[in-house]
Design a protein around this motif. Structure first.
Motif, PDB file in Angstrom:
ATOM      1  N   SER A  32      -8.823 -17.953 -37.755  1.00 23.84           N
ATOM      2  CA  SER A  32      -8.137 -18.622 -36.733  1.00 23.84           C
ATOM      3  C   SER A  32      -8.826 -19.945 -36.780  1.00 23.84           C
ATOM      4  O   SER A  32      -9.855 -20.163 -37.186  1.00 23.84           O
ATOM      5  N   ILE A  33      -7.931 -20.989 -36.945  1.00 25.12           N
ATOM      6  CA  ILE A  33      -8.280 -22.420 -37.096  1.00 25.12           C
ATOM      7  C   ILE A  33      -8.113 -23.072 -35.636  1.00 25.12           C
ATOM      8  O   ILE A  33      -8.407 -23.922 -35.720  1.00 25.12           O
ATOM      9  N   SER A  34      -7.584 -22.309 -34.847  1.00 23.43           N
ATOM     10  CA  SER A  34      -7.202 -22.975 -33.538  1.00 23.43           C
ATOM     11  C   SER A  34      -7.972 -22.363 -32.547  1.00 23.43           C
ATOM     12  O   SER A  34      -7.625 -22.513 -31.123  1.00 23.43           O
ATOM     13  N   GLY A  35      -9.013 -21.611 -32.741  1.00 20.68           N
ATOM     14  CA  GLY A  35      -9.635 -20.999 -31.510  1.00 20.68           C
ATOM     15  C   GLY A  35      -9.305 -19.559 -31.447  1.00 20.68           C
ATOM     16  O   GLY A  35      -8.421 -19.088 -32.085  1.00 20.68           O
ATOM     17  N   PRO A  36     -10.337 -18.799 -30.546  1.00 23.56           N
ATOM     18  CA  PRO A  36     -11.388 -19.160 -30.036  1.00 23.56           C
ATOM     19  C   PRO A  36     -12.720 -19.475 -30.992  1.00 23.56           C
ATOM     20  O   PRO A  36     -12.710 -18.596 -32.010  1.00 23.56           O
ATOM     21  N   PRO A  37     -13.555 -20.227 -30.957  1.00 24.05           N
ATOM     22  CA  PRO A  37     -14.692 -20.393 -31.874  1.00 24.05           C
ATOM     23  C   PRO A  37     -15.720 -19.079 -31.688  1.00 24.05           C
ATOM     24  O   PRO A  37     -15.599 -18.333 -30.557  1.00 24.05           O
ATOM     25  N   ASP A  38     -16.110 -18.781 -32.828  1.00 24.01           N
ATOM     26  CA  ASP A  38     -16.919 -17.519 -32.640  1.00 24.01           C
ATOM     27  C   ASP A  38     -18.560 -17.906 -32.752  1.00 24.01           C
ATOM     28  O   ASP A  38     -18.944 -19.149 -33.183  1.00 24.01           O
ATOM     29  N   PRO A  39     -19.392 -16.833 -32.681  1.00 25.12           N
ATOM     30  CA  PRO A  39     -21.043 -17.149 -32.659  1.00 25.12           C
ATOM     31  C   PRO A  39     -21.499 -17.651 -33.985  1.00 25.12           C
ATOM     32  O   PRO A  39     -22.360 -18.574 -34.185  1.00 25.12           O
ATOM     33  N   ALA A  40     -20.857 -17.523 -34.898  1.00 20.72           N
ATOM     34  CA  ALA A  40     -21.244 -17.929 -36.350  1.00 20.72           C
ATOM     35  C   ALA A  40     -21.083 -19.300 -36.236  1.00 20.72           C
ATOM     36  O   ALA A  40     -21.893 -20.266 -36.760  1.00 20.72           O
ATOM     37  N   ASN A  56     -26.328 -26.016 -28.860  1.00 21.20           N
ATOM     38  CA  ASN A  56     -27.295 -25.396 -28.017  1.00 21.20           C
ATOM     39  C   ASN A  56     -27.080 -24.300 -27.288  1.00 21.20           C
ATOM     40  O   ASN A  56     -26.055 -23.823 -27.307  1.00 21.20           O
ATOM     41  N   VAL A  57     -28.161 -23.534 -26.832  1.00 21.25           N
ATOM     42  CA  VAL A  57     -28.116 -22.344 -26.220  1.00 21.25           C
ATOM     43  C   VAL A  57     -26.860 -22.055 -25.248  1.00 21.25           C
ATOM     44  O   VAL A  57     -26.295 -21.026 -25.255  1.00 21.25           O
ATOM     45  N   VAL A  58     -26.758 -23.221 -24.384  1.00 21.47           N
ATOM     46  CA  VAL A  58     -25.600 -22.916 -23.184  1.00 21.47           C
ATOM     47  C   VAL A  58     -24.378 -22.930 -24.055  1.00 21.47           C
ATOM     48  O   VAL A  58     -23.496 -21.983 -23.676  1.00 21.47           O
ATOM     49  N   LEU A  59     -24.181 -23.659 -24.921  1.00 20.55           N
ATOM     50  CA  LEU A  59     -22.853 -23.760 -25.622  1.00 20.55           C
ATOM     51  C   LEU A  59     -22.636 -22.697 -26.515  1.00 20.55           C
ATOM     52  O   LEU A  59     -21.465 -21.978 -26.824  1.00 20.55           O
ATOM     53  N   ARG A  60     -23.745 -22.161 -27.077  1.00 21.87           N
ATOM     54  CA  ARG A  60     -23.787 -20.980 -28.024  1.00 21.87           C
ATOM     55  C   ARG A  60     -23.233 -19.691 -27.010  1.00 21.87           C
ATOM     56  O   ARG A  60     -22.624 -18.868 -27.400  1.00 21.87           O
ATOM     57  N   PHE A  61     -23.560 -19.613 -25.776  1.00 27.33           N
ATOM     58  CA  PHE A  61     -23.412 -18.535 -24.925  1.00 27.33           C
ATOM     59  C   PHE A  61     -21.792 -18.788 -24.584  1.00 27.33           C
ATOM     60  O   PHE A  61     -21.179 -17.747 -24.620  1.00 27.33           O
ATOM     61  N   VAL A 112     -19.615 -20.199 -26.099  1.00 27.63           N
ATOM     62  CA  VAL A 112     -18.606 -19.625 -27.284  1.00 27.63           C
ATOM     63  C   VAL A 112     -18.488 -18.227 -27.410  1.00 27.63           C
ATOM     64  O   VAL A 112     -17.695 -17.929 -27.598  1.00 27.63           O
ATOM     65  N   ARG A 113     -19.692 -17.488 -27.277  1.00 26.62           N
ATOM     66  CA  ARG A 113     -19.721 -16.052 -27.447  1.00 26.62           C
ATOM     67  C   ARG A 113     -18.854 -15.466 -26.382  1.00 26.62           C
ATOM     68  O   ARG A 113     -17.911 -14.562 -26.626  1.00 26.62           O
ATOM     69  N   LEU A 114     -18.874 -15.964 -25.100  1.00 31.84           N
ATOM     70  CA  LEU A 114     -17.909 -15.440 -24.145  1.00 31.84           C
ATOM     71  C   LEU A 114     -16.239 -15.819 -24.510  1.00 31.84           C
ATOM     72  O   LEU A 114     -15.697 -14.905 -24.489  1.00 31.84           O
ATOM     73  N   LEU A 115     -16.110 -17.160 -25.053  1.00 29.72           N
ATOM     74  CA  LEU A 115     -14.873 -17.162 -25.515  1.00 29.72           C
ATOM     75  C   LEU A 115     -14.073 -16.585 -26.447  1.00 29.72           C
ATOM     76  O   LEU A 115     -12.701 -16.210 -26.404  1.00 29.72           O
ATOM     77  N   SER A 116     -14.851 -16.127 -27.297  1.00 23.95           N
ATOM     78  CA  SER A 116     -14.243 -15.019 -28.476  1.00 23.95           C
ATOM     79  C   SER A 116     -14.566 -13.678 -28.149  1.00 23.95           C
ATOM     80  O   SER A 116     -14.260 -12.869 -29.029  1.00 23.95           O
ATOM     81  N   ALA A 117     -15.334 -13.335 -27.093  1.00 22.52           N
ATOM     82  CA  ALA A 117     -15.754 -12.007 -26.646  1.00 22.52           C
ATOM     83  C   ALA A 117     -14.582 -10.854 -26.896  1.00 22.52           C
ATOM     84  O   ALA A 117     -14.609  -9.841 -27.694  1.00 22.52           O
ATOM     85  N   ASP A 118     -13.354 -11.462 -26.002  1.00 25.39           N
ATOM     86  CA  ASP A 118     -12.275 -10.517 -26.126  1.00 25.39           C
ATOM     87  C   ASP A 118     -11.568 -10.230 -27.537  1.00 25.39           C
ATOM     88  O   ASP A 118     -11.389  -9.061 -27.900  1.00 25.39           O
ATOM     89  N   ILE A 119     -11.256 -11.340 -28.122  1.00 26.79           N
ATOM     90  CA  ILE A 119     -10.659 -10.973 -29.594  1.00 26.79           C
ATOM     91  C   ILE A 119     -11.610 -10.345 -30.439  1.00 26.79           C
ATOM     92  O   ILE A 119     -11.086  -9.481 -31.279  1.00 26.79           O
TER      93      ILE A 119
END
Ligand SMILES: NC(=O)c1ccc[n+]([C@@H]2O[C@H](COP(=O)([O-])OP(=O)(O)OC[C@H]3O[C@@H](n4cnc5c(N)ncnc54)[C@H](OP(=O)(O)O)[C@@H]3O)[C@@H](O)[C@H]2O)c1
Length: 333
Positions: free
Chosen positions: A234-242, A250-255, A257-264
């Protein structure tokens, strides 16, 4: 020099035509007189403030991620370009600003313009061309005979990606409206799904790769189309941990991002499919290879409308409708 300036982040905010300091090229930079600049959804998203966490630009700033123009001056370390060369580029993040008379671009981000294209046509290519290249060649590693679904085949990315996937020997399906079916077929699409009257997830199966540039619902339905071991990119999101790691978030944003893409990511895993997000990067060497494909007639630009530079805000209003067929460009001469 004249430039269109974003004074503050705000949704659908018009850009102000004003004066900005002349760019001063560093030793690795090439100063380019911009003759044409392509518009991208990324410009709209930055303007709207949607990219602040990922690309923290500080207004006032000049937007614009695509250019074609003529080299005016080169830095001391520059070897591949000289004044007078016709070039094109997607300048790297942090050094954007093609909605201006001139811009300093890193030599590594630049390539010679395809000789058979006008400046306007050339300015339509870099960002979408590099995106398609990085998805289909680098990430998906498409092999002849594989089946690829490219969503929104009539858009900027889609029109390029269909042609590149065909060149790689893939069977290509795409989603488009009936009005654009003939255009995407002519670009090489083997299967066209009318997204307004058909359900692509019921029509297609056994696909190796899906290039998603649409919403979360389309992303999830795309899982049904893929075979086990297939790739959902996907180029339109959600962003993934990699992506978060590569971007140095930063760690907060990484967290986040992890949440945003957890479902997919969970649903993809369950379906035996790989999910990844891709954010394209500037790359002059890849653009050189794209130049060759354009010069030998393998890929052609698909232009919707060209506006005069002064009408940039009208060009933005047009791409903001989400209905562009191919690319929209502003020209300076
Ligand atoms: N991550 C990255 O590196 C990256 C790079 C480039 C682009 N992108 C993102 O990818 C997305 C697409 O970019 P783009 O420049 O290709 O956009 P675009 O050119 O503005 O796309 C417009 C096209 O999308 C079609 N479309 C709209 N909804 C559709 C649907 N539900 N099904 C099929 N087609 C549909 C429209 O056709 P109709 O008028 O017929 O509806 C129109 O031709 C944007 O979100 C952009 O930000 C990301």
């Amino acid at each position: 020099m004249k430039a269109f300036i974003l004074d503050r982040y705000s949704k659908k905010q018009a850009l102000r035509l004003g004066d900005m300091p002349e760019p001063v090229p560093g030793p690795d930079d090439v100063l380019v007189e911009v003759e044409a600049a392509g518009l991208n959804q990324l410009d709209s998203k930055i303007r709207d403030g949607a990219f602040k966490p990922i690309l923290p630009y500080k207004p006032p700033l000049v937007l614009g991620h695509d250019l074609a123009g003529t080299v005016v001056k080169v830095g001391a370390n520059v070897r591949r370009f000289k004044p007078g060369d016709a070039v094109y580029a997607r300048p790297r993040d942090g050094q954007i600003g093609t909605f201006a008379e001139r811009i300093a671009v890193k030599e590594a981000d630049l390539a010679l313009k395809p000789a058979n294209l006008s400046m306007a046509e050339a300015a339509s290519i870099p960002l979408v061309g590099l995106t398609a290249w990085q998805v289909l060649i680098e990430r998906a590693q498409i092999k002849p005979g594989q089946k690829v679904l490219i969503h929104a085949g009539s858009g900027g990315v889609g029109t390029f990606a269909i042609q590149l996937a065909k060149h790689l020997g893939a069977t290509v399906a795409t989603t488009a409206s009936a009005a654009n079916a003939a255009m995407v077929k002519e670009l090489g699409a083997d299967v066209v799904i009318d997204y307004r009257s058909q359900k692509f997830e019921e029509e297609l199966s056994g696909y190796d790769v899906v290039l998603n540039s649409l919403d979360a619902a389309t992303l999830e339905k795309s899982l049904k189309v893929l075979k086990t071991g297939g790739k959902l990119i996907s180029i339109s999101g959600p962003p993934d941990p990699a992506f978060a790691r590569a971007q140095g978030l930063n760690v907060v944003l990484r967290f986040v991002v992890r949440l945003l893409s957890a479902d997919i990511r969970r649903k993809a895993k369950r379906a035996g499919v790989g999910y990844s997000f891709l954010f394209m990067r500037a790359d002059g060497r890849q653009l050189e290879r794209i130049t060759k494909l354009i010069e030998d007639g393998t890929i052609r630009p698909v232009m919707d409308r060209t506006f005069p530079f002064e009408k940039l805000n009208d060009a933005f209003a047009y791409i903001d409708t989400g209905r562009a067929k191919g690319k929209v460009v502003v020209t300076q001469r």
